[in-house]
Design a protein around this motif. Structure first.
Motif, mmCIF file in Angstrom:
data_model
loop_
_atom_site.group_PDB
_atom_site.id
_atom_site.type_symbol
_atom_site.label_atom_id
_atom_site.label_comp_id
_atom_site.label_asym_id
_atom_site.label_seq_id
_atom_site.Cartn_x
_atom_site.Cartn_y
_atom_site.Cartn_z
ATOM 1 N N ARG A 169 -45.874 -45.993 19.551
ATOM 2 C CA ARG A 169 -45.580 -45.475 18.220
ATOM 3 C C ARG A 169 -46.346 -46.316 17.201
ATOM 4 O O ARG A 169 -46.197 -47.543 17.143
ATOM 5 C CB ARG A 169 -44.087 -45.536 17.929
ATOM 6 N N ALA A 170 -47.228 -45.675 16.449
ATOM 7 C CA ALA A 170 -48.043 -46.367 15.452
ATOM 8 C C ALA A 170 -47.932 -45.642 14.127
ATOM 9 O O ALA A 170 -47.657 -44.432 14.078
ATOM 10 C CB ALA A 170 -49.497 -46.424 15.894
ATOM 11 N N GLN A 171 -48.162 -46.370 13.053
ATOM 12 C CA GLN A 171 -48.174 -45.716 11.750
ATOM 13 C C GLN A 171 -49.506 -45.017 11.488
ATOM 14 O O GLN A 171 -49.546 -43.998 10.799
ATOM 15 C CB GLN A 171 -47.871 -46.748 10.650
ATOM 16 N N TYR A 172 -50.591 -45.567 12.073
ATOM 17 C CA TYR A 172 -51.910 -44.977 11.876
ATOM 18 C C TYR A 172 -52.724 -45.091 13.154
ATOM 19 O O TYR A 172 -52.562 -46.037 13.937
ATOM 20 C CB TYR A 172 -52.654 -45.671 10.728
ATOM 21 N N LEU A 173 -53.639 -44.117 13.346
ATOM 22 C CA LEU A 173 -54.548 -44.104 14.488
ATOM 23 C C LEU A 173 -55.978 -44.116 13.972
ATOM 24 O O LEU A 173 -56.352 -43.292 13.123
ATOM 25 C CB LEU A 173 -54.310 -42.847 15.337
ATOM 26 N N VAL A 174 -56.777 -45.050 14.468
ATOM 27 C CA VAL A 174 -58.203 -45.127 14.139
ATOM 28 C C VAL A 174 -58.980 -44.704 15.377
ATOM 29 O O VAL A 174 -58.872 -45.338 16.430
ATOM 30 C CB VAL A 174 -58.613 -46.551 13.710
ATOM 31 N N ALA A 175 -59.749 -43.633 15.261
ATOM 32 C CA ALA A 175 -60.524 -43.105 16.390
ATOM 33 C C ALA A 175 -61.967 -43.569 16.287
ATOM 34 O O ALA A 175 -62.752 -43.044 15.500
ATOM 35 C CB ALA A 175 -60.447 -41.587 16.414
ATOM 36 N N ALA A 176 -62.300 -44.570 17.084
ATOM 37 C CA ALA A 176 -63.671 -45.051 17.210
ATOM 38 C C ALA A 176 -64.146 -44.723 18.619
ATOM 39 O O ALA A 176 -64.662 -45.568 19.338
ATOM 40 C CB ALA A 176 -63.740 -46.555 16.936
ATOM 41 N N ASP A 177 -63.919 -43.461 19.004
ATOM 42 C CA ASP A 177 -64.089 -43.054 20.398
ATOM 43 C C ASP A 177 -65.368 -42.282 20.663
ATOM 44 O O ASP A 177 -65.445 -41.465 21.578
ATOM 45 C CB ASP A 177 -62.870 -42.245 20.871
ATOM 46 N N GLY A 178 -66.423 -42.550 19.872
ATOM 47 C CA GLY A 178 -67.758 -42.110 20.213
ATOM 48 C C GLY A 178 -68.131 -40.717 19.759
ATOM 49 O O GLY A 178 -67.321 -39.960 19.213
ATOM 50 N N PRO A 179 -69.395 -40.341 19.996
ATOM 51 C CA PRO A 179 -69.914 -39.075 19.474
ATOM 52 C C PRO A 179 -69.255 -37.835 20.066
ATOM 53 O O PRO A 179 -69.272 -36.773 19.451
ATOM 54 C CB PRO A 179 -71.403 -39.139 19.831
ATOM 55 N N ARG A 180 -68.688 -37.940 21.254
ATOM 56 C CA ARG A 180 -67.975 -36.801 21.861
ATOM 57 C C ARG A 180 -66.468 -36.970 21.669
ATOM 58 O O ARG A 180 -65.683 -36.555 22.506
ATOM 59 C CB ARG A 180 -68.325 -36.693 23.343
ATOM 60 N N SER A 181 -66.085 -37.558 20.588
ATOM 61 C CA SER A 181 -64.720 -37.966 20.273
ATOM 62 C C SER A 181 -63.643 -36.950 20.674
ATOM 63 O O SER A 181 -63.532 -35.865 20.087
ATOM 64 C CB SER A 181 -64.609 -38.208 18.762
ATOM 65 N N PRO A 182 -62.815 -37.285 21.670
ATOM 66 C CA PRO A 182 -61.686 -36.414 21.998
ATOM 67 C C PRO A 182 -60.701 -36.264 20.840
ATOM 68 O O PRO A 182 -60.097 -35.199 20.675
ATOM 69 C CB PRO A 182 -61.032 -37.118 23.199
ATOM 70 N N VAL A 183 -60.558 -37.321 20.038
ATOM 71 C CA VAL A 183 -59.636 -37.239 18.899
ATOM 72 C C VAL A 183 -60.158 -36.247 17.870
ATOM 73 O O VAL A 183 -59.405 -35.411 17.349
ATOM 74 C CB VAL A 183 -59.415 -38.631 18.277
ATOM 75 N N ARG A 184 -61.440 -36.319 17.561
ATOM 76 C CA ARG A 184 -62.013 -35.362 16.599
ATOM 77 C C ARG A 184 -61.853 -33.925 17.110
ATOM 78 O O ARG A 184 -61.516 -33.014 16.354
ATOM 79 C CB ARG A 184 -63.489 -35.675 16.349
ATOM 80 N N GLU A 185 -62.108 -33.746 18.409
ATOM 81 C CA GLU A 185 -61.940 -32.410 18.993
ATOM 82 C C GLU A 185 -60.487 -31.967 18.896
ATOM 83 O O GLU A 185 -60.193 -30.805 18.591
ATOM 84 C CB GLU A 185 -62.406 -32.439 20.457
ATOM 85 N N ARG A 186 -59.571 -32.875 19.178
ATOM 86 C CA ARG A 186 -58.135 -32.549 19.129
ATOM 87 C C ARG A 186 -57.722 -32.139 17.720
ATOM 88 O O ARG A 186 -56.890 -31.246 17.537
ATOM 89 C CB ARG A 186 -57.340 -33.772 19.594
#
Length: 542
Positions: A169-186
């Motif tokens: 459980r976090a207050q914020y998520l930072v996605a530094a997960d690369g050019p094929r970012s699963p977070v960005r896709e999500r």
């Protein structure tokens, strides 16, 4: 999601390469507890992403890791410039530029300089320093899923190769997960830009005899334009370890599997002009040069940083540097909100500041690739005047966001580098003394807002002290002048007010990231009210 929570943390970072590790370092410096998960078992083993520009090195200087980085970078400390040649042994040779900082002009603008440190050497330094600051860094661990609500993020992270999963459980998520970012896709965030530009296979190899062909030419990179075998040669130790970027053309049906060790070795021999050289291939990794910028830098409590937010051509080393500077911009804003002295609206300025910078910088990176005729990139040369690397790396501006008094119509990257404390720009560098200790003005900016006042700015100084206490936020106030009667003493002949574009009665408010939030040229009848209004606006405390 009503799962049992295993870990509570203010910030969760996914991605443990240069940008994620830098975010961990910057958050750790600000005392923000966080967890970082990275799917790979350790840091990068491939020598890439080596150019750390002056702005990035300023950030690492303030974060206290600059000396360790210079130690890690010692093998390439004497390498400068980019050479272009048909082969190493031929007569057709031209330096695109021979010195990174000819004439030492950069010292007028910064207390530091560029540093050539490969990603595989830099990342371990960041890991060690981040952990020393309390960062919870977990390798071989990936973000499996996440959901967000009005109060935070609930994420599932799993240990790779095992059935071990934990709910965080976090207050914020930072996605530094690369050019094929699963977070960005999500999140369903699209991208703009020209897309793929060109493709390469990066080959690491050993070749003891290559040093003889290179001789005393200590280049950062050499573009070899042999029509039969072109590519880019990069030194790793200037002796026997090297990297060669071989152009790859999947658009022509060329398959990655066709880059056998034998083919790569022969390509390197032809390109360098040393046909009988012994070449031992030690690794291969494909990479793609592209120009893309995310349409949004986040949704709700999730933020994109680095390659998940933007992709850039490698020429000029803008990509990783822009990502590290993303992390720095976001870190102080997260700290301000989590510590309660800024409103959550401050986090909305992360995208409004960083996205225009990424667009302008990615365009400049692509233009520089065409200017340099980067091997593998077939594009028409740019027309018109091109902004220099230094103006792009150091002179970019925030025309809107957590700033007051900017010109929204001003270009993000100016034609010429001028750092004179214009709101939205990086504050000027000048050497000062505090309690007899010499420091750069940039060394003042990290954990607090800083109000600088001239010799006649006592009213601003007193107002700043009272406003900081009343608003409950870190605001350091300094009077700057020529003698020991001031908190900060200028070097002989230096004029603080002139450097900062104000008067001796004026004041400059600088953010924790070293960017100017606001500037005034003189007295105010109600300085407390004026300063309060500025800070409330910048910090979105309304």
């Amino acid at each position: 999601m009503n799962a049992k929570i295993d870990d509570h943390v203010p910030v969760l970072i996914t991605g443990g390469s240069l940008v994620g590790l830098s975010a961990s370092l910057f958050l750790g410096r600000l005392g923000i507890e966080h967890m970082l998960v990275e799917k790979h078992p350790g840091t990068s083993r491939h020598p890439r992403g080596r150019g750390n520009n002056v702005r990035t090195m300023e950030l690492f200087r303030v974060a206290g890791v600059e000396p360790q980085i210079h130690v890690a970078a010692s093998a390439l400390a004497d390498n400068h410039g980019i050479l272009q040649a048909e082969t190493l042994t031929g007569t057709e040779q031209e330096w695109l530029f021979k010195e990174v900082d000819p004439g030492g002009r950069l010292s007028l603008f910064s207390p530091t300089s560029w540093c050539l440190c490969s990603q595989n050497d830099l990342e371990p330094v960041l890991v060690q320093c981040a952990r020393e600051l309390g960062g919870d860094l977990r390798f071989s661990t990936e973000l499996r899923s996440f959901e967000q609500d009005g109060d935070g993020i609930t994420a599932v992270v799993c240990r790779r190769g095992t059935d071990e999963c934990r709910t965080v459980r976090a207050q914020y998520l930072v996605a530094a997960d690369g050019p094929r970012s699963p977070v960005r896709e999500r999140l369903g965030i699209g991208q703009t830009g020209r897309g793929d530009l060109f493709h390469n296979v990066s080959v690491t190899f050993r070749a003891k005899r290559l040093a003889d062909a290179v001789g005393d030419r200590r280049f950062i990179a050499c573009y070899l334009r042999n029509p039969e075998a072109d590519g880019t040669l990069l030194p790793v130790d200037n002796r026997e370890q090297w990297v060669f970027h071989i152009p790859w053309h999947p658009e022509r049906g060329e398959e990655l599997e066709s880059f056998s060790d034998e083919r790569c070795a022969e390509h390197i021999r032809q390109a360098t002009g040393v046909p009988d050289m012994e070449v031992e291939i030690t690794g291969k990794a494909p990479w793609h040069a592209a120009e893309r910028v995310a349409r949004s830098y986040g949704t709700g409590r999730v933020f994109l940083a680095g390659d998940s937010a933007h992709e850039m051509s490698p020429t000029g080393a803008f990509g990783s540097n822009t990502g590290i500077q993303d992390a720095h911009n976001l870190a102080w804003k997260l700290a301000a909100v989590l510590n309660g002295w800024a409103g959550p609206g401050l986090l909305e300025t992360y995208g409004s500041e960083r996205q225009p910078v990424a667009r302008a910088t990615s365009e400049r990176a692509s233009a520089r690739s065409t200017e340099h005729r980067h091997p593998g990139y077939d594009a028409a040369p740019p027309t018109g005047r091109q902004r220099g690397v230094l103006a792009t790396a150091l002179g970019y501006r925030y025309t809107e966001g957590a700033v007051v008094g900017t010109d929204p119509a001003a270009p993000i990257v100016p034609e010429q580098l001028e750092l004179s404390a214009e709101p939205g720009s990086r504050a000027p560098h000048m050497w000062l003394r505090r309690d007899g200790v010499r420091l750069s003005s940039l060394d003042l900016y990290e954990a607090a807002f800083v109000l600088l006042c001239g010799t006649g700015g006592r009213t601003w100084y007193d107002a700043g002290r009272r406003v900081g206490d009343r608003l409950g936020l870190p605001l350091e106030c300094y009077r700057v002048g020529p003698d020991a009667d001031h908190d900060l003493v200028c070097e002989p002949g230096a004029d603080w007010a002139q450097v900062h574009g104000t008067s001796s009665d004026g004041a400059v408010l600088v953010r924790p990231d070293g960017f100017v939030a606001w500037r005034t040229a003189g007295f105010s009848a109600e300085p407390e009210a004026a300063l309060t209004e500025v800070l409330e606006s910048v910090l979105r405390r309304g």
